[in-house]
Design a protein around this motif. Structure first.
Motif, PDB file in Angstrom:
ATOM      1  N   GLU A  54       0.828  -1.199   0.000  1.00 44.19           N
ATOM      2  CA  GLU A  54       0.000   0.000   0.000  1.00 44.19           C
ATOM      3  C   GLU A  54       0.863   1.249   0.000  1.00 44.19           C
ATOM      4  OE1 GLU A  54       1.490  -0.013   3.969  1.00 44.19           O
ATOM      5  OE2 GLU A  54       0.831  -1.631   2.670  1.00 44.19           O
ATOM      6  N   PHE A  55       0.339   2.279  -0.639  1.00 49.78           N
ATOM      7  CA  PHE A  55       0.989   3.576  -0.663  1.00 49.78           C
ATOM      8  C   PHE A  55      -0.065   4.623  -0.310  1.00 49.78           C
ATOM      9  CE2 PHE A  55       3.422   0.793  -3.324  1.00 49.78           C
ATOM     10  CZ  PHE A  55       4.739   1.129  -3.046  1.00 49.78           C
ATOM     11  N   LYS A  56       0.347   5.861  -0.215  1.00 45.58           N
ATOM     12  CA  LYS A  56      -0.590   6.915   0.166  1.00 45.58           C
ATOM     13  C   LYS A  56      -1.703   7.073  -0.867  1.00 45.58           C
ATOM     14  CE  LYS A  56      -0.803  11.790   1.491  1.00 45.58           C
ATOM     15  NZ  LYS A  56      -0.020  13.039   1.714  1.00 45.58           N
ATOM     16  N   GLY A  57      -1.330   7.053  -2.140  1.00 43.18           N
ATOM     17  CA  GLY A  57      -2.308   7.322  -3.181  1.00 43.18           C
ATOM     18  C   GLY A  57      -2.893   6.109  -3.869  1.00 43.18           C
ATOM     19  N   TYR A  58      -2.389   4.933  -3.562  1.00 46.00           N
ATOM     20  CA  TYR A  58      -2.885   3.722  -4.217  1.00 46.00           C
ATOM     21  C   TYR A  58      -2.396   2.479  -3.482  1.00 46.00           C
ATOM     22  CZ  TYR A  58       1.865   3.287  -6.147  1.00 46.00           C
ATOM     23  OH  TYR A  58       3.232   3.157  -6.292  1.00 46.00           O
ATOM     24  N   CYS A  59      -3.000   1.347  -3.792  1.00 45.85           N
ATOM     25  CA  CYS A  59      -2.476   0.051  -3.354  1.00 45.85           C
ATOM     26  C   CYS A  59      -2.125  -0.719  -4.621  1.00 45.85           C
ATOM     27  CB  CYS A  59      -3.486  -0.711  -2.504  1.00 45.85           C
ATOM     28  SG  CYS A  59      -5.023  -1.144  -3.350  1.00 45.85           S
ATOM     29  N   ALA A  60      -1.365  -1.800  -4.480  1.00 48.67           N
ATOM     30  CA  ALA A  60      -0.885  -2.459  -5.688  1.00 48.67           C
ATOM     31  C   ALA A  60      -0.560  -3.920  -5.465  1.00 48.67           C
ATOM     32  CB  ALA A  60       0.358  -1.737  -6.222  1.00 48.67           C
ATOM     33  N   ILE A  61      -0.594  -4.658  -6.545  1.00 54.47           N
ATOM     34  CA  ILE A  61      -0.019  -5.995  -6.600  1.00 54.47           C
ATOM     35  C   ILE A  61       1.263  -5.868  -7.411  1.00 54.47           C
ATOM     36  CG2 ILE A  61      -1.491  -6.547  -8.598  1.00 54.47           C
ATOM     37  CD1 ILE A  61      -1.320  -9.474  -7.787  1.00 54.47           C
ATOM     38  N   LEU A  62       2.342  -6.374  -6.874  1.00 50.71           N
ATOM     39  CA  LEU A  62       3.647  -6.252  -7.514  1.00 50.71           C
ATOM     40  C   LEU A  62       4.120  -7.614  -7.995  1.00 50.71           C
ATOM     41  CD1 LEU A  62       6.672  -4.151  -6.547  1.00 50.71           C
ATOM     42  CD2 LEU A  62       6.990  -6.618  -6.696  1.00 50.71           C
ATOM     43  N   PHE A  63       4.445  -7.704  -9.269  1.00 45.81           N
ATOM     44  CA  PHE A  63       5.001  -8.923  -9.864  1.00 45.81           C
ATOM     45  C   PHE A  63       6.517  -8.810  -9.827  1.00 45.81           C
ATOM     46  CE2 PHE A  63       0.747  -8.614 -11.465  1.00 45.81           C
ATOM     47  CZ  PHE A  63       0.313  -9.914 -11.628  1.00 45.81           C
ATOM     48  N   HIS A  64       7.163  -9.754  -9.148  1.00 45.57           N
ATOM     49  CA  HIS A  64       8.614  -9.668  -8.963  1.00 45.57           C
ATOM     50  C   HIS A  64       9.370  -9.703 -10.286  1.00 45.57           C
ATOM     51  CE1 HIS A  64       8.644  -9.943  -4.550  1.00 45.57           C
ATOM     52  NE2 HIS A  64       7.544 -10.650  -4.722  1.00 45.57           N
ATOM     53  N   LYS A  65       8.858 -10.435 -11.264  1.00 42.59           N
ATOM     54  CA  LYS A  65       9.469 -10.470 -12.595  1.00 42.59           C
ATOM     55  C   LYS A  65       8.461  -9.968 -13.634  1.00 42.59           C
ATOM     56  CE  LYS A  65      12.766 -14.202 -11.648  1.00 42.59           C
ATOM     57  NZ  LYS A  65      13.224 -15.559 -12.051  1.00 42.59           N
ATOM     58  N   GLY A  66       7.821  -8.872 -13.306  1.00 42.42           N
ATOM     59  CA  GLY A  66       6.804  -8.324 -14.189  1.00 42.42           C
ATOM     60  C   GLY A  66       7.335  -7.884 -15.536  1.00 42.42           C
ATOM     61  N   ALA A  67       8.630  -7.630 -15.620  1.00 41.33           N
ATOM     62  CA  ALA A  67       9.224  -7.178 -16.881  1.00 41.33           C
ATOM     63  C   ALA A  67       9.144  -8.233 -17.980  1.00 41.33           C
ATOM     64  CB  ALA A  67      10.684  -6.766 -16.661  1.00 41.33           C
ATOM     65  N   VAL A  68       8.953  -9.505 -17.610  1.00 38.50           N
ATOM     66  CA  VAL A  68       8.873 -10.557 -18.639  1.00 38.50           C
ATOM     67  C   VAL A  68       7.427 -10.962 -18.926  1.00 38.50           C
ATOM     68  CG1 VAL A  68      11.173 -11.452 -18.143  1.00 38.50           C
ATOM     69  CG2 VAL A  68       9.209 -12.413 -16.936  1.00 38.50           C
ATOM     70  N   LEU A  69       6.458 -10.327 -18.264  1.00 35.03           N
ATOM     71  CA  LEU A  69       5.061 -10.604 -18.567  1.00 35.03           C
ATOM     72  C   LEU A  69       4.668  -9.946 -19.896  1.00 35.03           C
ATOM     73  CD1 LEU A  69       3.384 -10.070 -15.068  1.00 35.03           C
ATOM     74  CD2 LEU A  69       3.845 -12.248 -16.210  1.00 35.03           C
ATOM     75  N   LYS A  70       3.735 -10.528 -20.611  1.00 38.32           N
ATOM     76  CA  LYS A  70       3.326 -10.011 -21.921  1.00 38.32           C
ATOM     77  C   LYS A  70       2.540  -8.706 -21.804  1.00 38.32           C
ATOM     78  CE  LYS A  70       3.147 -14.708 -23.799  1.00 38.32           C
ATOM     79  NZ  LYS A  70       2.257 -15.786 -24.293  1.00 38.32           N
ATOM     80  N   ASP A  71       1.713  -8.581 -20.780  1.00 35.95           N
ATOM     81  CA  ASP A  71       0.929  -7.376 -20.502  1.00 35.95           C
ATOM     82  C   ASP A  71       0.071  -6.914 -21.684  1.00 35.95           C
ATOM     83  OD1 ASP A  71      -0.052  -5.241 -19.037  1.00 35.95           O
ATOM     84  OD2 ASP A  71       1.645  -3.922 -19.482  1.00 35.95           O
ATOM     85  N   PRO A  72      -0.815  -7.769 -22.200  1.00 37.09           N
ATOM     86  CA  PRO A  72      -1.672  -7.358 -23.323  1.00 37.09           C
ATOM     87  C   PRO A  72      -2.643  -6.242 -22.965  1.00 37.09           C
ATOM     88  CG  PRO A  72      -2.432  -9.434 -22.394  1.00 37.09           C
ATOM     89  CD  PRO A  72      -1.103  -9.150 -21.764  1.00 37.09           C
ATOM     90  N   GLU A  73      -2.973  -6.084 -21.679  1.00 39.63           N
ATOM     91  CA  GLU A  73      -3.899  -5.041 -21.250  1.00 39.63           C
ATOM     92  C   GLU A  73      -3.193  -3.707 -20.985  1.00 39.63           C
ATOM     93  OE1 GLU A  73      -7.073  -5.619 -21.245  1.00 39.63           O
ATOM     94  OE2 GLU A  73      -6.850  -7.763 -21.692  1.00 39.63           O
ATOM     95  N   ASN A  74      -1.870  -3.738 -21.053  1.00 41.20           N
ATOM     96  CA  ASN A  74      -1.069  -2.527 -20.831  1.00 41.20           C
ATOM     97  C   ASN A  74      -1.386  -1.876 -19.478  1.00 41.20           C
ATOM     98  OD1 ASN A  74       0.893  -0.630 -21.611  1.00 41.20           O
ATOM     99  ND2 ASN A  74      -0.636   0.758 -22.427  1.00 41.20           N
TER     100      ASN A  74
END
Length: 215
Positions: A54-74
């Motif tokens: 969690e952060f002040k302005g948002y919460c998040a899910i963090l992928f440790h190796k997110g850089a190799v995900l395809k991310d079709p939804e951008n």
């Protein structure tokens, strides 16, 4: 589900319901729940897959190796330009999490599969990181400091270079370098525990604050 995570979630003043929902979604993917870096972390066969925070302005899910995900939804976010591997999906309300639940699960399953396949993030080499001129100057003035820096692990060197390069003003860079000279000569990384109290060595978990309170 772990008791540490239960305590963490119950103690939140903000994003409690959002993170509880993310926890529910992630656990439905069959990963193991642990508590690392003071946050809920989810693993597969001992490998870190995702973390929620969690952060002040948002919460998040963090992928440790997110850089190799395809991310079709951008929807993946690089937290700062210096973060090479991890990527976040950020949320500011529960409704958005519920809407993206199928997508979140899809990304988690891909992250799990990537771990099984042994996919790695191609990271910049230490030699590719900029060495600030202020650090070069201090190297020239203090050869023992230069030697100690070069003897640090590559990861520790990168951590310091990122830290020293961040300020725009030269005097701030010099201040950061001088503040860490003794730490580097003693072989410690920027985030290593030097008080001996940390429960997750070599990383610091903030236990040194106990000493400051007792002074």
């Amino acid at each position: 589900m772990t008791e540490d995570v239960n305590k963490y979630l119950s103690g939140l003043k903000k994003w409690k319901f959002e993170l509880k929902k993310l926890r529910e979604i992630i656990l439905d993917c069959g990963v193991k729940e642990e508590f690392k870096w003071m946050h809920p972390c989810y693993t597969e066969n001992g490998k870190n897959i995702v973390l929620i925070h969690e952060f002040k302005g948002y919460c998040a899910i963090l992928f440790h190796k997110g850089a190799v995900l395809k991310d079709p939804e951008n929807i993946l976010v690089q937290q700062t330009e210096n973060v090479q591997s991890a990527r976040q999906i950020r949320f500011t309300n529960l409704l958005k999490i519920e809407e993206l639940e199928p997508t979140i699960k899809k990304y988690i399953q891909e992250a799990i599969e990537n771990e099984k396949l042994g996919k790695k993030v191609e990271k910049k080499k230490t030699s590719e990181f900029k060495v600030p001129k202020e650090l070069e100057q201090i190297f020239c003035e203090n050869i023992n400091f230069k030697t100690a820096f070069k003897n640090l692990t590559a990861g520790r060197q990168r951590g310091y270079l990122l830290h020293f390069n961040k300020p725009n003003q030269s005097k701030t860079k010099i201040s950061r370098i001088e503040k860490n000279i003794e730490r580097i000569i003693n072989g410690y990384g920027l985030n290593d525990c030097i008080c001996g109290l940390s429960k997750r060595k070599p990383n610091c978990d903030g236990s040194h604050k106990q000493l400051e309170k007792n002074k």
